[in-house]
Design a protein around this motif. Structure first.
Motif, PDB file in Angstrom:
ATOM      1  N   PRO A   1       9.839  26.440 -10.465  1.00 26.08           N
ATOM      2  CA  PRO A   1       9.681  25.582 -11.640  1.00 26.08           C
ATOM      3  C   PRO A   1      10.315  24.209 -11.480  1.00 26.08           C
ATOM      4  O   PRO A   1       9.754  23.209 -11.928  1.00 26.08           O
ATOM      5  N   GLY A   2      11.480  24.148 -10.830  1.00 28.77           N
ATOM      6  CA  GLY A   2      12.150  22.857 -10.651  1.00 28.77           C
ATOM      7  C   GLY A   2      11.321  21.881  -9.842  1.00 28.77           C
ATOM      8  O   GLY A   2      11.131  20.729 -10.233  1.00 28.77           O
ATOM      9  N   ALA A   3      10.812  22.353  -8.697  1.00 29.19           N
ATOM     10  CA  ALA A   3       9.989  21.490  -7.848  1.00 29.19           C
ATOM     11  C   ALA A   3       8.673  21.134  -8.527  1.00 29.19           C
ATOM     12  O   ALA A   3       8.191  19.997  -8.420  1.00 29.19           O
ATOM     13  N   ILE A   4       8.092  22.097  -9.237  1.00 32.25           N
ATOM     14  CA  ILE A   4       6.825  21.860  -9.936  1.00 32.25           C
ATOM     15  C   ILE A   4       6.989  20.797 -11.014  1.00 32.25           C
ATOM     16  O   ILE A   4       6.206  19.845 -11.103  1.00 32.25           O
ATOM     17  N   VAL A   5       8.020  20.966 -11.829  1.00 31.77           N
ATOM     18  CA  VAL A   5       8.253  20.023 -12.925  1.00 31.77           C
ATOM     19  C   VAL A   5       8.560  18.631 -12.387  1.00 31.77           C
ATOM     20  O   VAL A   5       8.031  17.621 -12.890  1.00 31.77           O
ATOM     21  N   ALA A   6       9.409  18.557 -11.359  1.00 29.78           N
ATOM     22  CA  ALA A   6       9.764  17.255 -10.781  1.00 29.78           C
ATOM     23  C   ALA A   6       8.531  16.540 -10.253  1.00 29.78           C
ATOM     24  O   ALA A   6       8.343  15.337 -10.484  1.00 29.78           O
ATOM     25  N   THR A   7       7.664  17.274  -9.562  1.00 30.77           N
ATOM     26  CA  THR A   7       6.439  16.676  -9.021  1.00 30.77           C
ATOM     27  C   THR A   7       5.527  16.192 -10.137  1.00 30.77           C
ATOM     28  O   THR A   7       4.963  15.091 -10.066  1.00 30.77           O
TER      29      THR A   7
ATOM     30  N   GLU B   1      12.867   8.402  -3.423  1.00 32.54           N
ATOM     31  CA  GLU B   1      13.279   9.111  -4.639  1.00 32.54           C
ATOM     32  C   GLU B   1      12.669  10.506  -4.696  1.00 32.54           C
ATOM     33  O   GLU B   1      13.374  11.488  -4.991  1.00 32.54           O
ATOM     34  N   VAL B   2      11.365  10.598  -4.408  1.00 30.67           N
ATOM     35  CA  VAL B   2      10.688  11.895  -4.457  1.00 30.67           C
ATOM     36  C   VAL B   2      11.205  12.814  -3.360  1.00 30.67           C
ATOM     37  O   VAL B   2      11.473  14.001  -3.598  1.00 30.67           O
ATOM     38  N   PHE B   3      11.373  12.267  -2.150  1.00 31.60           N
ATOM     39  CA  PHE B   3      11.834  13.095  -1.027  1.00 31.60           C
ATOM     40  C   PHE B   3      13.221  13.657  -1.290  1.00 31.60           C
ATOM     41  O   PHE B   3      13.457  14.857  -1.108  1.00 31.60           O
ATOM     42  N   VAL B   4      14.133  12.809  -1.721  1.00 35.48           N
ATOM     43  CA  VAL B   4      15.506  13.262  -1.977  1.00 35.48           C
ATOM     44  C   VAL B   4      15.526  14.300  -3.093  1.00 35.48           C
ATOM     45  O   VAL B   4      16.203  15.337  -2.993  1.00 35.48           O
TER      46      VAL B   4
ATOM     47  N   ILE C   1       4.294   9.563  -2.976  1.00 34.21           N
ATOM     48  CA  ILE C   1       4.585  10.908  -3.470  1.00 34.21           C
ATOM     49  C   ILE C   1       3.990  11.955  -2.531  1.00 34.21           C
ATOM     50  O   ILE C   1       4.645  12.940  -2.174  1.00 34.21           O
ATOM     51  N   ALA C   2       2.746  11.725  -2.102  1.00 38.39           N
ATOM     52  CA  ALA C   2       2.078  12.659  -1.193  1.00 38.39           C
ATOM     53  C   ALA C   2       2.830  12.760   0.139  1.00 38.39           C
ATOM     54  O   ALA C   2       3.047  13.860   0.665  1.00 38.39           O
ATOM     55  N   ALA C   3       3.254  11.609   0.663  1.00 40.35           N
ATOM     56  CA  ALA C   3       3.986  11.595   1.934  1.00 40.35           C
ATOM     57  C   ALA C   3       5.331  12.303   1.796  1.00 40.35           C
ATOM     58  O   ALA C   3       5.756  13.040   2.704  1.00 40.35           O
ATOM     59  N   ALA C   4       6.001  12.113   0.665  1.00 40.82           N
ATOM     60  CA  ALA C   4       7.294  12.763   0.438  1.00 40.82           C
ATOM     61  C   ALA C   4       7.141  14.277   0.346  1.00 40.82           C
ATOM     62  O   ALA C   4       7.969  15.034   0.889  1.00 40.82           O
ATOM     63  N   ILE C   5       6.087  14.735  -0.328  1.00 39.39           N
ATOM     64  CA  ILE C   5       5.829  16.175  -0.448  1.00 39.39           C
ATOM     65  C   ILE C   5       5.591  16.786   0.928  1.00 39.39           C
ATOM     66  O   ILE C   5       6.129  17.838   1.267  1.00 39.39           O
ATOM     67  N   VAL C   6       4.783  16.098   1.747  1.00 44.45           N
ATOM     68  CA  VAL C   6       4.518  16.582   3.106  1.00 44.45           C
ATOM     69  C   VAL C   6       5.809  16.612   3.927  1.00 44.45           C
ATOM     70  O   VAL C   6       6.096  17.592   4.638  1.00 44.45           O
ATOM     71  N   ALA C   7       6.618  15.556   3.834  1.00 49.75           N
ATOM     72  CA  ALA C   7       7.858  15.461   4.608  1.00 49.75           C
ATOM     73  C   ALA C   7       8.834  16.588   4.248  1.00 49.75           C
ATOM     74  O   ALA C   7       9.463  17.184   5.129  1.00 49.75           O
ATOM     75  N   VAL C   8       8.953  16.905   2.969  1.00 46.81           N
ATOM     76  CA  VAL C   8       9.849  17.977   2.537  1.00 46.81           C
ATOM     77  C   VAL C   8       9.366  19.325   3.064  1.00 46.81           C
ATOM     78  O   VAL C   8      10.169  20.154   3.512  1.00 46.81           O
ATOM     79  N   HIS C   9       8.053  19.543   3.040  1.00 50.02           N
ATOM     80  CA  HIS C   9       7.519  20.812   3.531  1.00 50.02           C
ATOM     81  C   HIS C   9       7.665  20.939   5.049  1.00 50.02           C
ATOM     82  O   HIS C   9       7.836  22.045   5.572  1.00 50.02           O
TER      83      HIS C   9
ATOM     84  N   TRP D   1       0.824  -1.217   0.000  1.00 41.65           N
ATOM     85  CA  TRP D   1       0.000   0.000   0.000  1.00 41.65           C
ATOM     86  C   TRP D   1       0.853   1.259   0.000  1.00 41.65           C
ATOM     87  O   TRP D   1       0.345   2.361  -0.186  1.00 41.65           O
ATOM     88  N   PHE D   2       2.181   1.082   0.193  1.00 42.47           N
ATOM     89  CA  PHE D   2       3.074   2.238   0.239  1.00 42.47           C
ATOM     90  C   PHE D   2       4.404   1.876  -0.405  1.00 42.47           C
ATOM     91  O   PHE D   2       5.029   0.879  -0.035  1.00 42.47           O
ATOM     92  N   ASP D   3       4.847   2.674  -1.380  1.00 40.72           N
ATOM     93  CA  ASP D   3       6.081   2.408  -2.115  1.00 40.72           C
ATOM     94  C   ASP D   3       7.233   3.198  -1.489  1.00 40.72           C
ATOM     95  O   ASP D   3       7.356   4.420  -1.698  1.00 40.72           O
ATOM     96  N   VAL D   4       8.073   2.506  -0.719  1.00 37.01           N
ATOM     97  CA  VAL D   4       9.184   3.153  -0.014  1.00 37.01           C
ATOM     98  C   VAL D   4      10.218   3.695  -1.009  1.00 37.01           C
ATOM     99  O   VAL D   4      10.799   4.768  -0.792  1.00 37.01           O
TER     100      VAL D   4
END
Length: 209
Positions: free
Chosen positions: A123-129, A11-14, A149-157, A3-6
């Motif tokens: 733009p960099g973060a937008i395009v990557a997402t 990859e998204v978080f880094v 992806i959602a969890a990584a976005i939250v973690a970075v913020h 249910w969750f792809d580590v």
């Protein structure tokens, strides 16, 4: 099926951590909020994170449709962000931002532009997402990847907020003269970021021509 792809989360978080650069936002944040009180600076940090998070989520979900509908290319978006940051950098370097007294409205404006976007949600973060979201389409583990992806976005913020929230500690250590020095340095850094964004956009324009 998990249910969750580590792997996707990592990859998204880094990727977003490197692009949005929480430690690197500290001197720029101090420079942009140098005339604010500690309370106003904390509020600006919260608002900037909410703005950046909202922009990233909107472009993750509707990015391609929005740009296509308005006829905006990614290089154009990048060039516009670079020009905006360049204007702000000039104000930091010339001390223009230090002439105004701190106010609630000023903190709101700084939190929205340029801090929330295009500095954090650029733009960099937008395009990557957008790219990460597009890669999940048609995949059997799409839900697990979307959650990652959602969890990584939250973690970075969260990391971004913590870096700006504790910038007050750095401000107390540096005092007024130190903050002035950091403001000038952040202006140089911001100008370099802006020029790089514009140069990349021009290169993409030439390549597409």
């Amino acid at each position: 099926m998990s249910w969750f792809d580590v792997v996707v989360f990592t990859e998204v978080f880094v990727t977003l951590f490197v692009i949005m650069d929480p430690p690197g936002t500290v001197p720029v944040f101090l420079g942009l909020t140098s005339t604010m009180t500690a309370k106003q600076r904390n509020r600006a940090a919260r608002q900037a994170i909410l703005v950046a998070f909202g922009v990233i989520v909107v472009f993750a979900v509707f990015g391609q449709q929005v740009l296509h509908y308005m006829g905006i290319s990614l290089p154009a978006l990048q060039a516009a962000g670079g020009l905006l940051l360049l204007v702000v950098a000039m104000e930091l370097l010339t001390g223009k931002m230090e002439s105004a007294e701190p106010s609630g409205n000023q903190s709101v404006n700084v939190a929205l532009v340029p801090l929330g976007t295009p500095l954090l949600a650029g733009p960099g973060a937008i395009v990557a997402t957008m790219v990460f979201v597009q890669q999940t389409r048609g995949d059997d583990d799409a839900l697990a990847q979307v959650l990652a992806i959602a969890a990584a976005i939250v973690a970075v913020h969260v990391a971004l907020y913590l870096s700006m929230r504790f910038a007050n500690v750095l401000q107390r250590l540096l005092r007024d003269s130190g903050v002035t020095l950091v403001t000038r340095i952040s202006g140089i850094l911001l100008a370099a970021i802006a020029v790089q964004m514009i140069a990349t956009a021009v290169t993409e324009f030439v390549r597409a021509a």
